[in-house]
Design a protein around this motif. Structure first.
Motif, PDB file in Angstrom:
ATOM      1  N   ALA A   1       0.824  -1.207   0.000  1.00 43.00           N
ATOM      2  CA  ALA A   1       0.000   0.000   0.000  1.00 43.00           C
ATOM      3  C   ALA A   1       0.858   1.256   0.000  1.00 43.00           C
ATOM      4  O   ALA A   1       0.537   2.246  -0.678  1.00 43.00           O
ATOM      5  N   MET A   2       1.948   1.235   0.742  1.00 43.12           N
ATOM      6  CA  MET A   2       2.829   2.397   0.776  1.00 43.12           C
ATOM      7  C   MET A   2       3.543   2.599  -0.557  1.00 43.12           C
ATOM      8  O   MET A   2       3.757   3.730  -1.005  1.00 43.12           O
ATOM      9  N   THR A   3       3.916   1.504  -1.201  1.00 42.19           N
ATOM     10  CA  THR A   3       4.511   1.621  -2.537  1.00 42.19           C
ATOM     11  C   THR A   3       3.527   2.252  -3.510  1.00 42.19           C
ATOM     12  O   THR A   3       3.881   3.142  -4.299  1.00 42.19           O
ATOM     13  N   LEU A   4       2.271   1.817  -3.445  1.00 36.40           N
ATOM     14  CA  LEU A   4       1.239   2.415  -4.297  1.00 36.40           C
ATOM     15  C   LEU A   4       0.997   3.871  -3.917  1.00 36.40           C
ATOM     16  O   LEU A   4       0.724   4.709  -4.784  1.00 36.40           O
ATOM     17  N   GLY A   5       1.095   4.185  -2.628  1.00 39.09           N
ATOM     18  CA  GLY A   5       0.967   5.571  -2.204  1.00 39.09           C
ATOM     19  C   GLY A   5       2.033   6.449  -2.832  1.00 39.09           C
ATOM     20  O   GLY A   5       1.753   7.557  -3.314  1.00 39.09           O
ATOM     21  N   ASP A   6       3.269   5.951  -2.852  1.00 38.31           N
ATOM     22  CA  ASP A   6       4.348   6.697  -3.490  1.00 38.31           C
ATOM     23  C   ASP A   6       4.097   6.854  -4.990  1.00 38.31           C
ATOM     24  O   ASP A   6       4.291   7.934  -5.560  1.00 38.31           O
ATOM     25  N   GLU A   7       3.650   5.771  -5.630  1.00 33.60           N
ATOM     26  CA  GLU A   7       3.461   5.800  -7.088  1.00 33.60           C
ATOM     27  C   GLU A   7       2.309   6.714  -7.498  1.00 33.60           C
ATOM     28  O   GLU A   7       2.347   7.330  -8.565  1.00 33.60           O
TER      29      GLU A   7
ATOM     30  N   ALA B   1      -7.860   4.539  -6.744  1.00 24.66           N
ATOM     31  CA  ALA B   1      -6.907   5.627  -6.947  1.00 24.66           C
ATOM     32  C   ALA B   1      -7.302   6.503  -8.132  1.00 24.66           C
ATOM     33  O   ALA B   1      -7.226   7.734  -8.065  1.00 24.66           O
ATOM     34  N   LEU B   2      -7.736   5.881  -9.214  1.00 22.47           N
ATOM     35  CA  LEU B   2      -8.140   6.653 -10.397  1.00 22.47           C
ATOM     36  C   LEU B   2      -9.392   7.471 -10.100  1.00 22.47           C
ATOM     37  O   LEU B   2      -9.569   8.566 -10.644  1.00 22.47           O
TER      38      LEU B   2
END
Length: 369
Positions: free
Chosen positions: A125-131, A318-319
């Motif tokens: 989730a944090m990786t996706l937050g960064d991305e 996210a979108l």
């Protein structure tokens, strides 16, 4: 970002799709048919028997169509699925006071060692937050509760909308940039009052876990659905793919759409699912961490197809947070298979990425069924 929580009330929400067990779904001339290009011939299913199973989990329902090897009975399949679902609830349901996420959310300030599966989802989730620059944000539990979409339940009808001070207080303990991780110790920092919330990815994660468990049992052909998030693996005994009908938003200019889920998952985020109205304005359950408020950008639905159900789930939400302009641009840049429906003054408008449009074409004829 937060999507549908593990809410006891979410069972009333409409399903994302209708399951299709037969190819006629794709044969109607008025349907839009999505079929992925495949690089290999689908392997034969392990048997000719399709077992239909179902139950309840996470405040919603689950269903499955499973083709297992001879000797693997229905009870064993049901038990395996329910074990995986129970494990996800025990890890990530804020509605369960004994879950790992509830224990973290109620813990005093400090670094806390978490279990390997909990760490893996936090890290993802944090990786996706960064991305996504925070369009995926696993730290919005305080805001989810504040707006009446969390375990405390809906807000009072006398005070349906939080005050500016309440929003500011919840935002002070929210935000993916505030969360600190210690990979060596599998440690997650509780700043004091921060509430994690994985509702935007947990159902998709659960679908992936169930699918992987079935694959390990030799049930290499199956269709799994949890609260509208789906994943299909392999094909049916007649060599047809698993067909699903994607929910069509009322008034959408898009035709009825059916998709062949051959090693593919689908997730939809919609502002019509769980929401409330106040003074004529719609407040959907999807929250924007940058404002501390429900999204208000006129996107009525976003559908994403991806090999991973968790990623489809996360990207759909996210979108939605990104909105009707940044969302399609971002999805196109990433090569995502994504479809958008936006409400406008001239009526609903659909947009799709080139990867989504490509599924409607068949330049090589190299597709199942």
């Amino acid at each position: 970002m937060s999507d549908t929580p593990f809410s006891r009330g979410s069972r009333a929400a409409p399903p994302t799709v209708n399951l299709g067990d037969a190819s006629p779904l794709a044969d109607r001339a008025d349907n839009r048919v999505l079929v992925p290009v495949i690089a290999r011939a689908p392997p034969r299913p392990p048997s000719d028997l399709i077992r239909a199973l179902g139950g309840e989990t996470m405040g919603t329902t689950w269903s499955a169509r499973v083709i297992a090897p001879p000797g693997v009975g229905e009870a064993a399949i049901q038990d395996a699925i329910e074990q995986e679902l129970a494990a996800v609830v025990a890890l990530f349901s804020p509605w369960d006071p004994s879950s790992e996420i509830s224990r973290f959310n109620n813990a005093p300030a400090g670094f806390w060692a978490v279990s390997p599966p909990f760490w893996d989802l936090v890290d993802a989730a944090m990786t996706l937050g960064d991305e996504t620059n925070g369009a995926v944000d696993p730290t919005l539990g305080a805001l989810v509760d504040l707006w009446g979409f969390g375990p405390p339940g809906p807000r009072s009808a006398l005070l349906p909308v939080p005050s500016e001070d309440e929003i500011a207080a919840a935002m002070a303990v929210s935000g993916w940039q505030k969360l600190r991780l210690n990979p060596e110790a599998r440690g997650v920092m509780q700043m004091g009052g921060m509430k994690l919330d994985f509702s935007g990815i947990a159902k998709g994660h659960a679908v992936d876990r169930v699918s992987d468990r079935l694959m390990a049992m030799g049930a290499t052909s199956h269709l799994i659905e949890i609260g509208g998030e789906l994943k299909g693996r392999g094909v049916k005994p007649d060599a047809q793919p698993w067909w699903v009908e994607i929910e069509r938003v009322e008034g959408s200019p898009a035709p009825h759409t059916v998709a062949a889920l051959f090693d593919l998952a689908v997730a939809t985020s919609g502002d019509y699912r769980r929401a409330f109205r106040h003074d004529g304005r719609l407040y959907p359950h999807t929250l924007d961490g940058s404002t501390g408020r429900p999204v208000s950008n006129n996107l009525s639905s976003v559908t994403v197809l991806h090999a991973s159900a968790m990623m489809a789930d996360a990207y759909a939400t996210a979108l939605t947070v990104m909105g009707p302009f940044e969302g399609p641009e971002y999805a196109e840049a990433l090569g995502l298979i994504a479809h958008f429906v936006e409400r406008t003054e001239r009526g609903p408008v659909e947009r799709m990425t080139s990867a989504f449009a490509a599924l409607m074409d068949d330049p090589d004829g190299d597709r199942p069924g």
